[in-house]
Design a protein around this motif. Structure first.
Motif, PDB file in Angstrom:
ATOM      1  N   PRO A  47       0.764  -1.466  -0.022  1.00 52.04           N
ATOM      2  CA  PRO A  47      -0.067  -0.124   0.012  1.00 52.04           C
ATOM      3  C   PRO A  47       0.743   1.238  -0.102  1.00 52.04           C
ATOM      4  O   PRO A  47       0.453   2.340  -0.702  1.00 52.04           O
ATOM      5  N   ASP A  48       1.996   1.394   0.318  1.00 50.68           N
ATOM      6  CA  ASP A  48       2.811   2.458   0.618  1.00 50.68           C
ATOM      7  C   ASP A  48       4.263   2.455  -0.184  1.00 50.68           C
ATOM      8  O   ASP A  48       4.783   3.503  -0.153  1.00 50.68           O
ATOM      9  N   HIS A  49       4.483   1.263  -0.728  1.00 51.17           N
ATOM     10  CA  HIS A  49       5.892   1.350  -1.294  1.00 51.17           C
ATOM     11  C   HIS A  49       6.031   0.301  -2.358  1.00 51.17           C
ATOM     12  O   HIS A  49       4.996  -0.684  -2.395  1.00 51.17           O
ATOM     13  N   HIS A  67       9.759   4.148  -1.047  1.00 53.29           N
ATOM     14  CA  HIS A  67       8.663   4.734  -0.228  1.00 53.29           C
ATOM     15  C   HIS A  67       8.105   5.981  -1.168  1.00 53.29           C
ATOM     16  O   HIS A  67       8.635   7.011  -0.883  1.00 53.29           O
ATOM     17  N   GLU A  68       7.225   5.640  -1.857  1.00 52.98           N
ATOM     18  CA  GLU A  68       6.925   6.606  -2.892  1.00 52.98           C
ATOM     19  C   GLU A  68       6.393   8.153  -2.128  1.00 52.98           C
ATOM     20  O   GLU A  68       6.500   9.190  -2.693  1.00 52.98           O
ATOM     21  N   TYR A  69       5.468   7.927  -0.904  1.00 55.44           N
ATOM     22  CA  TYR A  69       4.933   9.290  -0.436  1.00 55.44           C
ATOM     23  C   TYR A  69       6.113  10.055   0.122  1.00 55.44           C
ATOM     24  O   TYR A  69       6.048  11.281  -0.019  1.00 55.44           O
ATOM     25  N   GLN A  70       7.136   9.464   0.667  1.00 52.53           N
ATOM     26  CA  GLN A  70       8.301  10.385   0.917  1.00 52.53           C
ATOM     27  C   GLN A  70       9.585  10.453   0.001  1.00 52.53           C
ATOM     28  O   GLN A  70      10.391  11.229   0.374  1.00 52.53           O
TER      29      GLN A  70
END
Length: 79
Positions: A47-49, A67-70
């Motif tokens: 879900p997050d990377h 880690h796509e969001y960061q």
């Protein structure tokens, strides 16, 4: 727990871009060295990377996690 082989650490990864910005990792930094990716063993999403299990030019198998969001990468040697 300092210096264990399975610890993950932040890294820089150079990728080939295609449909996605980080479609295929080409090289990464690990413990002061730049390693070329010889092949991708497998890749998957969470879900997050985005994860890549890769073989490097030194014969080691590494897990690269983006880690796509960061917009940060982590690496650890798995074999």
């Amino acid at each position: 727990m300092n210096g264990h082989a399975n610890e993950s650490m932040e890294t820089m990864v150079r990728c080939r871009s295609g449909f996605r910005a980080d479609e295929k990792p080409l090289e990464f930094h690990f413990r002061g060295k730049t390693l070329q990716v010889s092949g991708i063993v497998e890749s998957w999403y969470t879900p997050d990377h985005l994860c890549f299990k890769v073989e490097a030019e030194d014969g080691g198998i590494y897990l690269l996690e983006h880690h796509e969001y960061q917009d940060s990468w982590r690496v650890r040697r798995v074999r």
